[in-house]
Structures are given as C-alpha cells and as structure tokens.
Write an enzyme that holds these catalytic residues in place. Structure first.
Site, PDB file in Angstrom:
ATOM      1  CE1 TYR A  78       8.402   0.362  -6.084  1.00 57.39           C
ATOM      2  CE2 TYR A  78       6.290   0.114  -5.043  1.00 57.39           C
ATOM      3  CZ  TYR A  78       7.482   0.183  -5.864  1.00 57.39           C
ATOM      4  OH  TYR A  78       7.007  -1.062  -6.805  1.00 57.39           O
ATOM      5  CB  SER A 118      -2.238  -2.547   4.273  1.00 62.81           C
ATOM      6  OG  SER A 118      -2.155  -1.812   3.510  1.00 62.81           O
ATOM      7  CD  GLU A 173      -0.403   0.756   6.988  1.00 63.10           C
ATOM      8  OE1 GLU A 173      -1.198  -0.940   7.120  1.00 63.10           O
ATOM      9  OE2 GLU A 173      -0.645   1.939   5.746  1.00 63.10           O
ATOM     10  CG  HIS A 174      -4.568   1.342   8.182  1.00 61.65           C
ATOM     11  ND1 HIS A 174      -3.872   0.695   8.010  1.00 61.65           N
ATOM     12  CD2 HIS A 174      -4.141   2.777   8.107  1.00 61.65           C
ATOM     13  CE1 HIS A 174      -3.768   1.294   6.523  1.00 61.65           C
ATOM     14  NE2 HIS A 174      -3.604   2.087   6.862  1.00 61.65           N
ATOM     15  CG  ASP A 215      -6.951   3.153   3.045  1.00 64.64           C
ATOM     16  OD1 ASP A 215      -5.637   3.592   3.344  1.00 64.64           O
ATOM     17  OD2 ASP A 215      -7.482   1.902   2.825  1.00 64.64           O
ATOM     18  CG  HIS A 271      -4.092  -3.098  -0.216  1.00 68.90           C
ATOM     19  ND1 HIS A 271      -4.319  -2.768  -0.696  1.00 68.90           N
ATOM     20  CD2 HIS A 271      -5.436  -2.133   1.043  1.00 68.90           C
ATOM     21  CE1 HIS A 271      -4.949  -0.386  -0.575  1.00 68.90           C
ATOM     22  NE2 HIS A 271      -5.066  -1.161   0.536  1.00 68.90           N
ATOM     23  CG  HIS A 324      37.996  20.385  19.483  1.00 67.56           C
ATOM     24  ND1 HIS A 324      39.252  19.293  19.226  1.00 67.56           N
ATOM     25  CD2 HIS A 324      36.799  19.804  19.352  1.00 67.56           C
ATOM     26  CE1 HIS A 324      38.123  18.500  18.429  1.00 67.56           C
ATOM     27  NE2 HIS A 324      36.418  19.104  17.733  1.00 67.56           N
ATOM     28  CD  GLN A 350      12.718  -4.064  -9.907  1.00 69.79           C
ATOM     29  OE1 GLN A 350      12.592  -4.643  -9.473  1.00 69.79           O
ATOM     30  NE2 GLN A 350      11.267  -4.755 -11.022  1.00 69.79           N
ATOM     31  CD  GLU A 387      34.960  16.205  24.836  1.00 65.41           C
ATOM     32  OE1 GLU A 387      35.683  16.652  23.321  1.00 65.41           O
ATOM     33  OE2 GLU A 387      34.212  15.986  24.733  1.00 65.41           O
ATOM     34  CG  ASN A 391       5.919  -5.562  -3.069  1.00 66.87           C
ATOM     35  OD1 ASN A 391       7.222  -5.291  -3.420  1.00 66.87           O
ATOM     36  ND2 ASN A 391       5.668  -6.672  -4.134  1.00 66.87           N
ATOM     37  CD  GLN A 398      -6.009  -0.965   5.156  1.00 69.92           C
ATOM     38  OE1 GLN A 398      -5.249  -0.953   4.554  1.00 69.92           O
ATOM     39  NE2 GLN A 398      -7.159  -0.394   3.776  1.00 69.92           N
TER      40      GLN A 398
HETATM   41  N1  LIG Z   1       1.398   1.076   4.575  1.00 70.70           N
HETATM   42  C1  LIG Z   1       1.631   1.728   3.427  1.00 70.70           C
HETATM   43  O1  LIG Z   1       1.022   3.312   3.609  1.00 70.70           O
HETATM   44  C2  LIG Z   1       0.759   0.971   2.020  1.00 70.70           C
HETATM   45  C3  LIG Z   1      -0.277   2.214   1.664  1.00 70.70           C
HETATM   46  C4  LIG Z   1      -0.192   1.769   0.148  1.00 70.70           C
HETATM   47  C5  LIG Z   1      -0.106   0.352  -0.107  1.00 70.70           C
HETATM   48  N2  LIG Z   1       0.088  -0.535   0.887  1.00 70.70           N
HETATM   49  C6  LIG Z   1       1.219  -1.894   0.257  1.00 70.70           C
HETATM   50  O2  LIG Z   1       1.728  -1.460  -1.278  1.00 70.70           O
HETATM   51  C7  LIG Z   1       1.699  -2.736  -1.573  1.00 70.70           C
HETATM   52  C8  LIG Z   1       1.569  -3.131  -3.050  1.00 70.70           C
HETATM   53  O3  LIG Z   1       1.710  -4.283  -3.379  1.00 70.70           O
HETATM   54  P1  LIG Z   1       1.616  -4.738  -5.480  1.00 70.70           P
HETATM   55  O4  LIG Z   1       2.632  -6.131  -5.162  1.00 70.70           O
HETATM   56  O5  LIG Z   1       0.577  -4.102  -5.497  1.00 70.70           O
HETATM   57  O6  LIG Z   1       2.856  -3.731  -6.392  1.00 70.70           O
HETATM   58  P2  LIG Z   1       4.354  -2.999  -5.255  1.00 70.70           P
HETATM   59  O7  LIG Z   1       4.431  -1.671  -6.616  1.00 70.70           O
HETATM   60  O8  LIG Z   1       5.082  -2.673  -4.211  1.00 70.70           O
HETATM   61  O9  LIG Z   1       5.196  -4.146  -5.898  1.00 70.70           O
HETATM   62  C9  LIG Z   1       4.883  -4.808  -7.348  1.00 70.70           C
HETATM   63  C10 LIG Z   1       6.451  -4.763  -7.798  1.00 70.70           C
HETATM   64  O10 LIG Z   1       7.296  -5.350  -6.449  1.00 70.70           O
HETATM   65  C11 LIG Z   1       8.400  -7.276  -7.666  1.00 70.70           C
HETATM   66  N3  LIG Z   1       8.411  -8.279  -7.279  1.00 70.70           N
HETATM   67  C12 LIG Z   1       7.449  -8.859  -7.254  1.00 70.70           C
HETATM   68  N4  LIG Z   1       7.013 -10.467  -7.330  1.00 70.70           N
HETATM   69  C13 LIG Z   1       8.844 -10.221  -6.932  1.00 70.70           C
HETATM   70  C14 LIG Z   1       9.757 -11.608  -6.827  1.00 70.70           C
HETATM   71  N5  LIG Z   1       9.268 -12.859  -6.772  1.00 70.70           N
HETATM   72  N6  LIG Z   1      10.608 -10.890  -6.922  1.00 70.70           N
HETATM   73  C15 LIG Z   1      11.217  -9.831  -6.789  1.00 70.70           C
HETATM   74  N7  LIG Z   1      10.609  -8.504  -6.525  1.00 70.70           N
HETATM   75  C16 LIG Z   1       9.040  -8.565  -6.476  1.00 70.70           C
HETATM   76  C17 LIG Z   1       8.106  -6.237  -8.971  1.00 70.70           C
HETATM   77  O11 LIG Z   1       9.047  -5.488  -9.227  1.00 70.70           O
HETATM   78  C18 LIG Z   1       6.797  -5.396  -9.505  1.00 70.70           C
HETATM   79  O12 LIG Z   1       7.057  -4.447 -10.152  1.00 70.70           O
HETATM   80  C19 LIG Z   1       0.926  -3.674  -1.029  1.00 70.70           C
HETATM   81  O13 LIG Z   1       1.478  -5.092   0.135  1.00 70.70           O
HETATM   82  C20 LIG Z   1      -0.259  -2.667  -0.017  1.00 70.70           C
HETATM   83  O14 LIG Z   1      -0.159  -2.952   1.239  1.00 70.70           O
HETATM   84  C21 LIG Z   1       1.201   0.211   1.654  1.00 70.70           C
HETATM   85  N1  LIG Z   2      -4.370   1.330   3.041  1.00 71.26           N
HETATM   86  C1  LIG Z   2      -3.271   1.383   2.040  1.00 71.26           C
HETATM   87  C2  LIG Z   2      -2.122   2.000   3.449  1.00 71.26           C
HETATM   88  O1  LIG Z   2      -2.324   0.234   3.698  1.00 71.26           O
HETATM   89  C3  LIG Z   2      -3.656   2.598   1.290  1.00 71.26           C
HETATM   90  C4  LIG Z   2      -4.789   2.051   0.348  1.00 71.26           C
HETATM   91  C5  LIG Z   2      -4.614   3.266  -0.900  1.00 71.26           C
HETATM   92  N2  LIG Z   2      -5.840   2.378  -1.606  1.00 71.26           N
HETATM   93  C6  LIG Z   2      -6.581   2.301  -0.893  1.00 71.26           C
HETATM   94  N3  LIG Z   2      -5.618   2.337  -0.310  1.00 71.26           N
HETATM   95 ZN   LIG Z   3      -6.065   0.433   1.549  1.00 76.16          ZN
END
Ligand SMILES: NC(=O)c1ccc[n+]([C@@H]2O[C@H](COP(=O)([O-])OP(=O)(O)OC[C@H]3O[C@@H](n4cnc5c(N)ncnc54)[C@H](O)[C@@H]3O)[C@@H](O)[C@H]2O)c1
Ligand SMILES: N[C@H](CO)Cc1c[nH]c[nH+]1
Ligand SMILES: [Zn+2]
Length: 442
Positions: free
Chosen positions: A135, A242, A332-333, A366, A267, A425, A196, A420, A219, A264
């Site tokens: 993903y 994040s 996380e970080h 990152d 994001h 066995h 989905q 047992e 997310n 962070q």
């Molecule tokens: N922990 C990690 O290693 C790491 C690394 C990179 C990014 N991140 C995080 O990833 C996340 C990326 O989020 P994003 O939103 O940009 O992209 P995303 O791809 O995670 O989410 C987008 C999707 O969320 C769904 N969505 C949005 N609103 C919705 C709703 N109301 N109901 C149902 N589905 C819904 C949609 O289908 C959309 O395609 C951020 O929170 C970021 O902090 C975490």
């Molecule tokens: N900070 C995110 C992980 O939580 C990763 C990322 C990608 N691009 C920028 N930042």
């Molecule tokens: Zn980042």
C-alpha cells in the site's frame, strides 16, 4: 488561518498522567466511526468485488472508470514516467534506492541447519512470500519514497510477485511515484486506495489478485482496514498517521526543532508532534519559532490542525525523565536532539526509529538514510518493528531424525503423549523405538 493553541504539559503537574493518556488515546474517539465505515467497505468488496472497488474509488477518490482493468498501470507507462521525470529527481530516487537496498540486504535471513551426534538434522528453511501487496499512500500527498521503502525489501527477500496499490485522486498520476515503481521493479500497479484497496488485496476481486500479506503505511482508514483483514492475510504492522517525538536539551536552534515538528504534522491533520525538554524557556522559544514559521508553510492548514489537536510541548525535570515519558509514548520517530545522544539512547526502549543528535533530521530517514520509513505508530512500537526484509520472508522448521535419534526421542515423546492422554501420538512415536540391538518394535 486556524489559530494556534498548542497543549502545554509539565511532568510535575498533578494530572500529568491523565493528560498524557488523553493526548495519546485521541485516536480511540474517532475509531468507532472509522471502524463502521471500514467494515462496510470491506464487506462490499468481499461480496461484490470489482464493482464495489469502482464505486468507492468514484466516491472517495473522484475517479470514475468503466472497468477496474482501466486502473492498472502498464509496465510501459512506468518506464515512460521514469524517462519523463527531471534528471535530478531520477538521480535522487536512484541514490535513495541504492541506500535503501544496501541497508536491507543486511537484513536477509538465510536457511540454516545443524546435525546432532546421532545424525538427526534440525534447522530452519527460509522462503519468500509468493505474492505481496504494497500500500502506497496518495490521498493528501504523493509518496514516491514509500514505493521504494515498500518494494525494495520485498525484492531483496525474493518475493515472486509484488503488487502495488496507490490512490490517484481525480485520476492525477504522479510520475515520480510511477518512476519509483519502475526503479524498484514492482510487478503490477493499480491506482486504487483506501480501505477498498486493502480489501481487494486481501480477498481478491475479478481483476486484483489476492495476496499473502499486505504491507505499507496509510491514513486511519487504511490502518483500520489492515487491522480488520489480518488473519485472512498477513500484515506488517499498524503504520498509521505519522508521529514525531523530539527530546531536546534546549541547545538546538529552535527553528530547526519547529521545522522538525512541522515535518510530520504536514502529513495529516491526525499526525502527532511532541517536544519534550527540561527547560521551560526553551519550549517558549520553540513555540515562538512555530508561530513565526507556520505562515511560511504551504501546508499551514494541515500543520495547524495537527498541532492544535494532537501536539504537546512537555516540560520535564531532566533528560532521564524525558526518556521515561518517551518510552510511555513509544513514538514512531524519536529525535534525540541533545549533546550526547549515545548516552541518552541507553534509556530508550520503545521507538520505531531513533535519530541521533542535532544534525539527524527525521526527514533524512524519510527519504534516503537507508533504514525503512514504514514504522509502527500509535504506541505499537512497544511490540512492532520497522518494515524489513524479514516481513517478506517466512520460516519453516526442518526436522529429520535418524533411526537412533527417533528411538531416543520416541521414549521422551511417548511419556509426554501418554501424560496428555493422546495415545495415537504415543504409539506413533513408540513404533520407532528400537528394541535393544534391533529394529523398531511392532
Ligand atoms: N507510519 C508510516 O510509516 C507512514 C509513512 C508514510 C505516510 N504515513 C501516513 O500515511 C497517511 C497518508 O494519508 P493520505 O490520506 O495522504 O493517503 P492514503 O492513501 O493513506 O488515504 C487516502 C484514501 O483514504 C480513503 N478515504 C479518505 N477519506 C475517507 C472517508 N471519509 N471514508 C472512507 N475512506 C476515506 C480514500 O479511499 C483515499 O483513497 C498519512 O497519515 C501519513 O502520515 C505513515
Ligand atoms: N514520515 C513518513 C512516515 O511516517 C514517511 C514519509 C514519506 N515522505 C515523507 N515522509
Ligand atoms: Zn515524513
């Protein structure tokens, strides 16, 4: 623009434990509605396949097509994107990919075995997954770096087929994301996202094949969907919105720390940024930097919401207490922006990634340091680790008894099995016990 009101806490205040718990439990309050909606999406995709994926993609990503096959990106298109991006972007992606590959190659686990004196062989056979689903987030930002972080360890592990999903809101494809997929050697790419996409990878649809394991960040909808499908498929961890926690001794340029917190927060409104310091005046200076720098940020609205809802500036007695509070949060970080990070890291037990010293901006991790940026969030660093080659490998135990070994261990197994009450066995083991100087008994 949203007014700023960042939570201030002191570890000395009477209700500190309750306030900290409230700050961290915040996700629970949105969990209920998100769970409901994710369960609905999973059920629909499981029962209606492609048709449901198409409907949710139209609804959440404003992308309508006639058939899910239209959302598959060809290898030729990936190569075209690689050729189309500017040279500096291609070089940066290739340099990052090389460092990420170099780091992850050291994680590869090989099969092993040993032989006992009687000829019995014991060991562990390591095999890659047949098919992995990656993903790559794409709702509020495009993440070419996450393509590399997901796909390179899968390839190093030797996964036979690597399938990537990434949302493209309104159908806008990001060439750097596609170019990164070409560099990393992703086998198939579908431009679907959210719960989905997770459901499609977990259950399979007419067009998207079911995978063995789903990895990667996303997310709250993505993280919740992964949690729900665990068991049908493997997942790596909960890698949600994040988080950054900075422990500072009060000697780093406050602008640097403010920007590290922003890095962070930008994001996602649900991202979390926390600063812990033994010096209250320094917290004031960082807050002043935050107010000064925020208007200069392109994503000021997202940052302001994240800081208001989820951030905190925490005063502690000393760095030892800072480490203790950080361990409770298990971020996380974790940035150790102090004079002697080597000494402080001794006290750190729970963090996805630890950034040592004032010059080690979390942002380097990152993109290009080498270690993976897919990391456990929401306190799950207490029991989860960064995404790695080991997530794409599994282990089978190898057991091969010699006749003499089977005879000796058969006696032990027989006693335990009869203890047992499991007679089959016991008798299975007893057939292989040799009578003195002879073959196994009848
Ligand atoms: N922990 C990690 O290693 C790491 C690394 C990179 C990014 N991140 C995080 O990833 C996340 C990326 O989020 P994003 O939103 O940009 O992209 P995303 O791809 O995670 O989410 C987008 C999707 O969320 C769904 N969505 C949005 N609103 C919705 C709703 N109301 N109901 C149902 N589905 C819904 C949609 O289908 C959309 O395609 C951020 O929170 C970021 O902090 C975490
Ligand atoms: N900070 C995110 C992980 O939580 C990763 C990322 C990608 N691009 C920028 N930042
Ligand atoms: Zn980042």
């Amino acid at each position: 623009m949203t007014d700023l009101a960042i939570t201030r806490l002191s570890a000395a205040q009477a209700d500190f434990d309750a306030e900290l718990a409230r700050l961290l439990a915040w996700e629970d309050s949105v969990d209920h509605q998100v769970n409901e909606s994710v369960r609905h999406i999973l059920h629909q995709v499981r029962t209606r396949g492609d048709a449901a994926v198409l409907e949710f993609t139209a609804k959440f990503d404003q992308l309508s097509v006639a058939s899910l096959a239209d959302l598959e990106i060809s290898q030729a298109r990936l190569q075209q994107a690689l050729a189309a991006i500017p040279a500096d972007q291609r070089e940066a992606l290739e340099q990052a990919a090389e460092r990420v590959r170099g780091y992850h190659q050291r994680q590869r686990q090989d099969s092993w075995q040993y032989q006992e004196a009687d000829g019995t062989v014991l060991g562990q056979k390591v095999t890659p997954l047949d098919r992995a689903g990656l993903y790559v987030p794409g709702g509020k930002a495009a993440y070419p770096s996450s393509v590399l972080m997901n796909a390179i360890p899968a390839k190093v592990a030797g996964v036979a087929e690597v399938i990537m999903v990434v949302p493209t809101p309104a159908g806008v494809q990001n060439d750097m994301v596609l170019a990164a997929a070409a560099i990393a050697g992703v086998d198939r790419v579908f431009t679907v996202g959210g719960a989905q996409a997770v459901a499609a990878l977990a259950y399979g649809t007419e067009t998207i094949p079911a995978v063995d394991k789903i990895v990667g960040p996303g997310n709250i909808f993505v993280a919740t969907a992964k949690r729900e499908v665990f068991g049908t498929v493997g997942i790596d961890m909960i890698a949600g919105p994040s988080e950054i926690l900075v422990i500072c001794d009060g000697e780093t340029d406050p602008d640097w720390i403010a920007m590290d917190l922003f890095s962070q927060a930008e994001h996602d409104e649900q991202a979390q940024s926390i600063l812990i310091c033994p010096n209250g005046d320094y917290l004031d200076r960082v807050e002043a930097s935050i107010r000064k720098l925020l208007p200069t940020m392109e994503r000021a609205e997202i940052i302001a919401r994240s800081l208001n809802d989820r951030a905190a500036l925490i005063e502690v007695a000393d760095l030892a207490q800072a480490a203790e509070v950080s361990n409770r949060i298990a971020p996380e970080h974790l940035e150790l922006s102090v004079a002697d990070p080597e000494a402080l890291v001794e006290a750190i037990r729970h963090a996805g990634a630890i950034f040592m010293g004032r010059y080690t901006a979390e942002a380097l991790g990152d993109y290009c340091a080498g270690p993976n940026h897919v990391l456990p969030t929401s306190g799950t660093a207490r029991f989860s680790s960064p995404l790695g080659v080991y997530d794409f490998q599994k282990r089978s135990s190898l057991i091969g008894f010699s006749a003499a070994g089977a005879s000796e261990m058969g006696k032990v197994a027989s006693v335990l099995a009869r203890g047992e009450g499991l007679t089959a066995h016991a008798r299975s083991a007893e057939y292989r016990i040799q009578s003195e100087g002879g073959q196994g008994d009848e």
